[in-house]
Design a protein around this motif. Structure first.
Motif, PDB file in Angstrom:
ATOM      1  N   PRO A  81       0.804  -1.235   0.000  1.00 34.61           N
ATOM      2  CA  PRO A  81       0.000   0.000   0.000  1.00 34.61           C
ATOM      3  C   PRO A  81       0.831   1.277   0.000  1.00 34.61           C
ATOM      4  O   PRO A  81       0.404   2.298  -0.547  1.00 34.61           O
ATOM      5  N   LEU A  82       2.027   1.227   0.575  1.00 35.90           N
ATOM      6  CA  LEU A  82       2.848   2.431   0.682  1.00 35.90           C
ATOM      7  C   LEU A  82       3.282   2.974  -0.679  1.00 35.90           C
ATOM      8  O   LEU A  82       3.728   4.124  -0.772  1.00 35.90           O
ATOM      9  N   LYS A  83       3.151   2.192  -1.731  1.00 33.32           N
ATOM     10  CA  LYS A  83       3.494   2.688  -3.061  1.00 33.32           C
ATOM     11  C   LYS A  83       2.571   3.832  -3.483  1.00 33.32           C
ATOM     12  O   LYS A  83       2.911   4.600  -4.375  1.00 33.32           O
ATOM     13  N   TYR A 120      -0.876   6.797   7.304  1.00 32.43           N
ATOM     14  CA  TYR A 120      -2.129   6.063   7.162  1.00 32.43           C
ATOM     15  C   TYR A 120      -1.902   4.705   6.494  1.00 32.43           C
ATOM     16  O   TYR A 120      -2.347   3.664   6.988  1.00 32.43           O
ATOM     17  N   LEU A 121      -1.189   4.688   5.381  1.00 33.93           N
ATOM     18  CA  LEU A 121      -1.021   3.458   4.607  1.00 33.93           C
ATOM     19  C   LEU A 121      -0.123   2.440   5.296  1.00 33.93           C
ATOM     20  O   LEU A 121      -0.235   1.234   5.046  1.00 33.93           O
ATOM     21  N   SER A 122       0.765   2.905   6.172  1.00 39.41           N
ATOM     22  CA  SER A 122       1.685   1.993   6.858  1.00 39.41           C
ATOM     23  C   SER A 122       0.944   1.041   7.794  1.00 39.41           C
ATOM     24  O   SER A 122       1.524   0.037   8.247  1.00 39.41           O
ATOM     25  N   GLN A 123      -0.307   1.319   8.071  1.00 40.94           N
ATOM     26  CA  GLN A 123      -1.087   0.479   8.975  1.00 40.94           C
ATOM     27  C   GLN A 123      -1.713  -0.730   8.276  1.00 40.94           C
ATOM     28  O   GLN A 123      -2.317  -1.580   8.927  1.00 40.94           O
ATOM     29  N   PHE A 124      -1.557  -0.800   6.954  1.00 43.53           N
ATOM     30  CA  PHE A 124      -2.164  -1.886   6.185  1.00 43.53           C
ATOM     31  C   PHE A 124      -1.106  -2.735   5.501  1.00 43.53           C
ATOM     32  O   PHE A 124      -0.037  -2.255   5.128  1.00 43.53           O
ATOM     33  N   SER A 125      -1.443  -4.011   5.286  1.00 40.80           N
ATOM     34  CA  SER A 125      -0.553  -4.907   4.552  1.00 40.80           C
ATOM     35  C   SER A 125      -1.177  -5.395   3.252  1.00 40.80           C
ATOM     36  O   SER A 125      -0.469  -5.839   2.353  1.00 40.80           O
ATOM     37  N   LYS A 126      -2.502  -5.311   3.136  1.00 38.32           N
ATOM     38  CA  LYS A 126      -3.174  -5.779   1.929  1.00 38.32           C
ATOM     39  C   LYS A 126      -4.446  -4.969   1.723  1.00 38.32           C
ATOM     40  O   LYS A 126      -5.348  -5.015   2.550  1.00 38.32           O
ATOM     41  N   GLU A 164      -7.983  -5.085   3.866  1.00 37.75           N
ATOM     42  CA  GLU A 164      -8.109  -4.251   5.063  1.00 37.75           C
ATOM     43  C   GLU A 164      -8.711  -2.876   4.780  1.00 37.75           C
ATOM     44  O   GLU A 164      -9.219  -2.207   5.684  1.00 37.75           O
ATOM     45  N   ALA A 165      -8.639  -2.444   3.536  1.00 36.88           N
ATOM     46  CA  ALA A 165      -9.190  -1.153   3.139  1.00 36.88           C
ATOM     47  C   ALA A 165      -9.338  -1.146   1.625  1.00 36.88           C
ATOM     48  O   ALA A 165      -8.728  -1.960   0.930  1.00 36.88           O
ATOM     49  N   VAL A 166     -10.155  -0.232   1.151  1.00 33.91           N
ATOM     50  CA  VAL A 166     -10.290  -0.009  -0.292  1.00 33.91           C
ATOM     51  C   VAL A 166      -9.913   1.439  -0.558  1.00 33.91           C
ATOM     52  O   VAL A 166     -10.447   2.353   0.078  1.00 33.91           O
ATOM     53  N   LEU A 167      -8.985   1.657  -1.482  1.00 40.92           N
ATOM     54  CA  LEU A 167      -8.478   2.991  -1.800  1.00 40.92           C
ATOM     55  C   LEU A 167      -8.860   3.374  -3.219  1.00 40.92           C
ATOM     56  O   LEU A 167      -9.109   2.512  -4.062  1.00 40.92           O
ATOM     57  N   LEU A 168      -8.877   4.661  -3.475  1.00 41.40           N
ATOM     58  CA  LEU A 168      -9.085   5.162  -4.834  1.00 41.40           C
ATOM     59  C   LEU A 168      -8.584   6.591  -4.922  1.00 41.40           C
ATOM     60  O   LEU A 168      -8.422   7.269  -3.900  1.00 41.40           O
ATOM     61  N   HIS A 169      -8.335   7.037  -6.136  1.00 43.22           N
ATOM     62  CA  HIS A 169      -7.996   8.436  -6.401  1.00 43.22           C
ATOM     63  C   HIS A 169      -9.152   9.107  -7.145  1.00 43.22           C
ATOM     64  O   HIS A 169      -9.810   8.475  -7.971  1.00 43.22           O
ATOM     65  N   SER A 170      -9.352  10.372  -6.851  1.00 46.78           N
ATOM     66  CA  SER A 170     -10.332  11.159  -7.595  1.00 46.78           C
ATOM     67  C   SER A 170      -9.958  12.638  -7.486  1.00 46.78           C
ATOM     68  O   SER A 170      -9.331  13.061  -6.505  1.00 46.78           O
ATOM     69  N   ALA A 171     -10.333  13.398  -8.490  1.00 39.49           N
ATOM     70  CA  ALA A 171     -10.059  14.839  -8.471  1.00 39.49           C
ATOM     71  C   ALA A 171     -10.893  15.496  -7.370  1.00 39.49           C
ATOM     72  O   ALA A 171     -12.123  15.353  -7.358  1.00 39.49           O
ATOM     73  N   VAL A 172     -10.241  16.201  -6.459  1.00 38.35           N
ATOM     74  CA  VAL A 172     -10.986  16.847  -5.381  1.00 38.35           C
ATOM     75  C   VAL A 172     -11.761  18.052  -5.892  1.00 38.35           C
ATOM     76  O   VAL A 172     -12.646  18.571  -5.199  1.00 38.35           O
ATOM     77  N   PRO A 203      -5.500  18.768  -8.615  1.00 38.89           N
ATOM     78  CA  PRO A 203      -5.609  18.289  -7.232  1.00 38.89           C
ATOM     79  C   PRO A 203      -6.261  16.903  -7.179  1.00 38.89           C
ATOM     80  O   PRO A 203      -7.457  16.748  -7.406  1.00 38.89           O
ATOM     81  N   ARG A 204      -5.454  15.891  -6.905  1.00 40.18           N
ATOM     82  CA  ARG A 204      -5.874  14.486  -6.952  1.00 40.18           C
ATOM     83  C   ARG A 204      -5.851  13.927  -5.531  1.00 40.18           C
ATOM     84  O   ARG A 204      -4.810  13.878  -4.884  1.00 40.18           O
ATOM     85  N   GLY A 205      -7.001  13.512  -5.050  1.00 38.99           N
ATOM     86  CA  GLY A 205      -7.109  13.048  -3.683  1.00 38.99           C
ATOM     87  C   GLY A 205      -7.053  11.542  -3.547  1.00 38.99           C
ATOM     88  O   GLY A 205      -7.486  10.809  -4.441  1.00 38.99           O
ATOM     89  N   LEU A 206      -6.496  11.067  -2.430  1.00 36.45           N
ATOM     90  CA  LEU A 206      -6.505   9.653  -2.088  1.00 36.45           C
ATOM     91  C   LEU A 206      -7.615   9.433  -1.069  1.00 36.45           C
ATOM     92  O   LEU A 206      -7.598  10.014   0.022  1.00 36.45           O
ATOM     93  N   PHE A 207      -8.573   8.599  -1.423  1.00 32.94           N
ATOM     94  CA  PHE A 207      -9.719   8.293  -0.564  1.00 32.94           C
ATOM     95  C   PHE A 207      -9.605   6.865  -0.056  1.00 32.94           C
ATOM     96  O   PHE A 207      -9.086   5.984  -0.747  1.00 32.94           O
ATOM     97  N   SER A 208     -10.118   6.634   1.154  1.00 34.81           N
ATOM     98  CA  SER A 208     -10.037   5.295   1.741  1.00 34.81           C
ATOM     99  C   SER A 208     -11.357   4.898   2.384  1.00 34.81           C
ATOM    100  O   SER A 208     -12.032   5.711   3.022  1.00 34.81           O
TER     101      SER A 208
END
Length: 207
Positions: free
Chosen positions: A103-105, A115-121, A157-165, A191-196
């Protein structure tokens, strides 16, 4: 008995994925895409991204989805989970979920790193689109719900996505579905946001 419970669980999950939702005068069938669906999905994505660019104030050249060919769509269907609603052979809604074990990528700031360091998958949503003439009919909400449920069932453990804020409609849509904006950046020229959307609740904070 255990075997009866297993059969019951399998039937419930199978019914969940095979269910079609009804919309006045038409019925749309949900299924996982196969490689033969790539041209129809590509057509839907290009059409939807034009509207997304206009609503976000983003130039089309800034989006990878606007330049990818059918071969790229085919490869994504082959390597990820691509879910769709179809009307006959026409793709009317689509979403792709990829599984990430690093996830850290996706990190671009101290806040996202923490935030991302708390997840492994985790799961990562991309290429989410609904045909313009069928928006506000519930197809997009249904795809998001199915995708997050699929991710939970598969131990993510989470679902992530990017979207324009800058696209307030999409930001509101994701927030109403339970996603949280972690941070945003401008490396792609907008402006591109990371949502979780968190699937595990213990010891996880937004930072």
């Amino acid at each position: 008995s255990f075997s009866m419970k297993l059969r019951t669980d399998f039937t419930r999950i199978r019914q969940f994925w095979l269910t079609a939702i009804s919309i006045p005068d038409m019925q749309y069938n949900f299924r996982t895409a196969n490689e033969n669906d790539a041209p129809a999905i590509s057509e839907l994505l290009h059409s939807a991204m034009i509207t997304y660019c206009a609503n976000s104030g983003v130039c089309a050249s800034m989006l990878e989805a606007m330049t990818e060919d059918i071969a790229a769509v085919t490869d994504r269907i082959r390597t990820s989970h691509c879910f769709c609603y179809f009307s006959g052979n026409r793709a009317v809604a689509t979403i792709t979920l990829s599984e990430l074990t690093t996830p850290l990528k996706l990190s671009f700031s101290d806040k996202t790193e923490h935030y991302l360091s708390q997840f492994s998958k985790v799961g990562y949503i991309s290429r989410f689109a609904v045909s313009e003439d069928l928006r506000n009919e519930g197809l997009g909400i249904d795809l998001i719900s199915r995708t997050t449920a699929f991710a939970r069932e598969h131990g993510l453990e989470a679902v992530l996505l990017h979207s324009a804020v800058s696209n307030r409609t999409m930001v509101e849509f994701y927030c109403n579905r339970g996603f949280v904006l972690i941070d945003h950046e401008n490396s792609r020229g907008y402006p591109r946001g990371l949502f979780s959307y968190r699937l595990c609740k213990d010891n996880v904070t937004a930072g």
